[in-house]
Design a protein around this motif. Structure first.
Motif, PDB file in Angstrom:
ATOM      1  N   PHE A 113      54.715  28.034  91.531  1.00 15.12           N
ATOM      2  CA  PHE A 113      54.184  27.400  90.322  1.00 15.12           C
ATOM      3  C   PHE A 113      53.768  25.975  90.652  1.00 15.12           C
ATOM      4  N   ASN A 114      52.734  25.508  89.949  1.00 15.13           N
ATOM      5  CA  ASN A 114      52.247  24.144  90.195  1.00 15.13           C
ATOM      6  C   ASN A 114      53.237  23.085  89.743  1.00 15.13           C
ATOM      7  N   ARG A 115      53.954  23.378  88.680  1.00 11.81           N
ATOM      8  CA  ARG A 115      54.991  22.464  88.198  1.00 11.81           C
ATOM      9  C   ARG A 115      56.239  23.282  87.875  1.00 11.81           C
ATOM     10  N   VAL A 116      57.389  22.773  88.317  1.00  9.19           N
ATOM     11  CA  VAL A 116      58.669  23.389  87.981  1.00  9.19           C
ATOM     12  C   VAL A 116      59.512  22.334  87.277  1.00  9.19           C
ATOM     13  N   VAL A 117      60.079  22.686  86.151  1.00  6.46           N
ATOM     14  CA  VAL A 117      60.822  21.766  85.294  1.00  6.46           C
ATOM     15  C   VAL A 117      62.270  22.220  85.163  1.00  6.46           C
ATOM     16  N   VAL A 118      63.187  21.270  85.292  1.00  4.04           N
ATOM     17  CA  VAL A 118      64.603  21.537  85.012  1.00  4.04           C
ATOM     18  C   VAL A 118      65.105  20.393  84.136  1.00  4.04           C
ATOM     19  N   VAL A 175      68.075  15.598  95.363  1.00  3.58           N
ATOM     20  CA  VAL A 175      66.640  15.895  95.258  1.00  3.58           C
ATOM     21  C   VAL A 175      65.892  15.308  96.448  1.00  3.58           C
ATOM     22  N   ALA A 176      66.209  14.069  96.814  1.00  6.23           N
ATOM     23  CA  ALA A 176      65.539  13.426  97.940  1.00  6.23           C
ATOM     24  C   ALA A 176      65.806  14.183  99.237  1.00  6.23           C
ATOM     25  N   LEU A 177      67.055  14.608  99.444  1.00  8.57           N
ATOM     26  CA  LEU A 177      67.407  15.333 100.660  1.00  8.57           C
ATOM     27  C   LEU A 177      66.709  16.682 100.720  1.00  8.57           C
ATOM     28  N   LEU A 178      66.779  17.422  99.634  1.00  8.04           N
ATOM     29  CA  LEU A 178      66.151  18.739  99.595  1.00  8.04           C
ATOM     30  C   LEU A 178      64.637  18.621  99.715  1.00  8.04           C
ATOM     31  N   SER A 228      52.645  32.879  71.999  1.00  9.73           N
ATOM     32  CA  SER A 228      53.179  34.022  72.731  1.00  9.73           C
ATOM     33  C   SER A 228      52.254  34.487  73.857  1.00  9.73           C
ATOM     34  N   GLU A 229      50.961  34.220  73.730  1.00 12.59           N
ATOM     35  CA  GLU A 229      50.018  34.614  74.767  1.00 12.59           C
ATOM     36  C   GLU A 229      50.038  33.674  75.957  1.00 12.59           C
ATOM     37  N   ARG A 230      50.619  32.488  75.792  1.00 13.04           N
ATOM     38  CA  ARG A 230      50.591  31.491  76.861  1.00 13.04           C
ATOM     39  C   ARG A 230      51.956  31.156  77.429  1.00 13.04           C
ATOM     40  N   ILE A 231      53.015  31.602  76.771  1.00 16.02           N
ATOM     41  CA  ILE A 231      54.375  31.346  77.246  1.00 16.02           C
ATOM     42  C   ILE A 231      55.081  32.671  77.459  1.00 16.02           C
ATOM     43  N   THR A 232      55.537  32.906  78.683  1.00 22.39           N
ATOM     44  CA  THR A 232      56.260  34.129  79.036  1.00 22.39           C
ATOM     45  C   THR A 232      57.707  33.776  79.338  1.00 22.39           C
ATOM     46  N   LEU A 233      58.640  34.512  78.749  1.00 22.65           N
ATOM     47  CA  LEU A 233      60.062  34.228  78.896  1.00 22.65           C
ATOM     48  C   LEU A 233      60.780  35.397  79.557  1.00 22.65           C
ATOM     49  N   ALA A 234      61.832  35.073  80.316  1.00 21.29           N
ATOM     50  CA  ALA A 234      62.611  36.124  80.978  1.00 21.29           C
ATOM     51  C   ALA A 234      64.046  35.666  81.167  1.00 21.29           C
ATOM     52  N   GLN A 235      64.957  36.631  81.184  1.00 27.17           N
ATOM     53  CA  GLN A 235      66.357  36.334  81.448  1.00 27.17           C
ATOM     54  C   GLN A 235      66.599  36.406  82.951  1.00 27.17           C
ATOM     55  N   ALA A 236      67.214  35.356  83.495  1.00 33.04           N
ATOM     56  CA  ALA A 236      67.492  35.321  84.930  1.00 33.04           C
ATOM     57  C   ALA A 236      68.486  34.211  85.223  1.00 33.04           C
ATOM     58  N   ASP A 237      69.121  34.306  86.382  1.00 30.87           N
ATOM     59  CA  ASP A 237      70.071  33.318  86.860  1.00 30.87           C
ATOM     60  C   ASP A 237      69.308  32.254  87.644  1.00 30.87           C
ATOM     61  N   ALA A 238      69.506  30.989  87.303  1.00 32.02           N
ATOM     62  CA  ALA A 238      68.786  29.896  87.956  1.00 32.02           C
ATOM     63  C   ALA A 238      69.107  29.787  89.433  1.00 32.02           C
ATOM     64  N   THR A 239      70.243  30.335  89.866  1.00 36.47           N
ATOM     65  CA  THR A 239      70.633  30.208  91.268  1.00 36.47           C
ATOM     66  C   THR A 239      70.068  31.324  92.138  1.00 36.47           C
ATOM     67  N   SER A 240      69.484  32.344  91.506  1.00 36.26           N
ATOM     68  CA  SER A 240      68.952  33.471  92.278  1.00 36.26           C
ATOM     69  C   SER A 240      68.023  34.291  91.392  1.00 36.26           C
ATOM     70  N   PHE A 241      66.731  34.132  91.603  1.00 35.13           N
ATOM     71  CA  PHE A 241      65.772  34.891  90.801  1.00 35.13           C
ATOM     72  C   PHE A 241      64.519  35.160  91.625  1.00 35.13           C
ATOM     73  N   GLU A 258      66.670  26.688  94.555  1.00 36.39           N
ATOM     74  CA  GLU A 258      65.780  27.714  94.030  1.00 36.39           C
ATOM     75  C   GLU A 258      64.569  27.084  93.349  1.00 36.39           C
ATOM     76  N   ALA A 259      64.800  26.020  92.607  1.00 34.30           N
ATOM     77  CA  ALA A 259      63.697  25.342  91.922  1.00 34.30           C
ATOM     78  C   ALA A 259      62.682  24.803  92.935  1.00 34.30           C
ATOM     79  N   MET A 260      63.182  24.187  94.008  1.00 37.28           N
ATOM     80  CA  MET A 260      62.280  23.663  95.025  1.00 37.28           C
ATOM     81  C   MET A 260      61.541  24.785  95.736  1.00 37.28           C
ATOM     82  N   ARG A 261      62.214  25.886  95.939  1.00 34.33           N
ATOM     83  CA  ARG A 261      61.619  27.017  96.664  1.00 34.33           C
ATOM     84  C   ARG A 261      60.362  27.538  95.997  1.00 34.33           C
ATOM     85  N   VAL A 262      60.317  27.512  94.666  1.00 29.08           N
ATOM     86  CA  VAL A 262      59.193  28.134  93.963  1.00 29.08           C
ATOM     87  C   VAL A 262      58.104  27.131  93.579  1.00 29.08           C
TER      88      VAL A 262
END
Length: 204
Positions: free
Chosen positions: A105-110, A175-178, A81-94, A126-130
């Motif tokens: 973030f250094n790594r983004v996973v989907v 993915v390649a295009l984005l 719990s000290e190393r994993i933070t969770l939140a509710q959000a929409d993947a298309t806009s957060f 959105e994933a690429m943006r962050v």
């Protein structure tokens, strides 16, 4: 849908959500780096990531509060719990700074989420943006199944449709295009005879 399925999700999905552990093994975040999973579900992947990379800080978001309830329990049971933070959000806009106090973030996973999100291209953007400079986006999902028998493909896709899952046959190209628009290099693998697709886009 997940109000009841969340209790058996990990036990049943391990048989056909192939490639997730390979994705985790390939993350290799920098020491002290950050990992965000979009569509984290039950927290299964985040727990594995936190254990594999004990110096990384992990974050996860999901639109389903039911799944997040299970994820919080699993994370607490794992003592993370000290190393994993969770939140509710929409993947298309957060807004990651509002949710987690970070813009990038250094790594983004989907993992097997884009096939369940109707506006999946928006979620991908959105994933690429962050992704932070020098960081990477890692995606695993259902592939085009091109090397599998046609009867198997038809049966699989009918079955997946029962769970509102729609494979994205042009995911690798998207993915390649984005990635190209963001100046990122990308690579794609299609393991298990095309059953899955694994895509990685790395920003300069």
């Amino acid at each position: 849908m997940y109000r009841w399925q969340r209790h058996i999700y990990d036990a049943t999905r391990k048989f056909y959500l192939l490639g997730r552990d390979g994705l985790v093994a390939g993350l290799k975040p920098p020491a002290g780096g950050s990992v965000l999973e979009i569509g984290c579900g039950t927290g299964r992947n985040l727990i594995r990531i936190a254990r594999a990379y004990p110096q990384a800080r992990c974050y996860g978001l999901d639109i389903s509060e039911e799944m997040l309830a299970t994820a919080r329990q699993a994370v607490a049971k794992a003592g993370l719990s000290e190393r994993i933070t969770l939140a509710q959000a929409d993947a298309t806009s957060f807004e990651p700074r509002v949710l987690f106090g970070h813009d990038e973030f250094n790594r983004v996973v989907v993992s097997y989420a884009l096939s369940m999100i109707p506006p999946w291209r928006e979620a991908l953007a959105e994933a690429m943006r962050v992704v932070a400079p020098g960081g990477s986006l890692h995606i695993v999902d259902f592939g085009d199944q091109a090397q599998l028998p046609q009867a198997f493909r038809a049966a699989l896709n009918r079955w997946l449709a029962l769970f509102h899952v729609t494979p994205r046959p042009d995911l690798a190209e998207a993915v390649a295009l984005l990635g190209g628009e963001a100046g990122a290099s990308s690579r794609t693998e299609r393991p298990f005879y095309g059953y899955a697709v694994l895509a990685v886009a790395t920003k300069p």
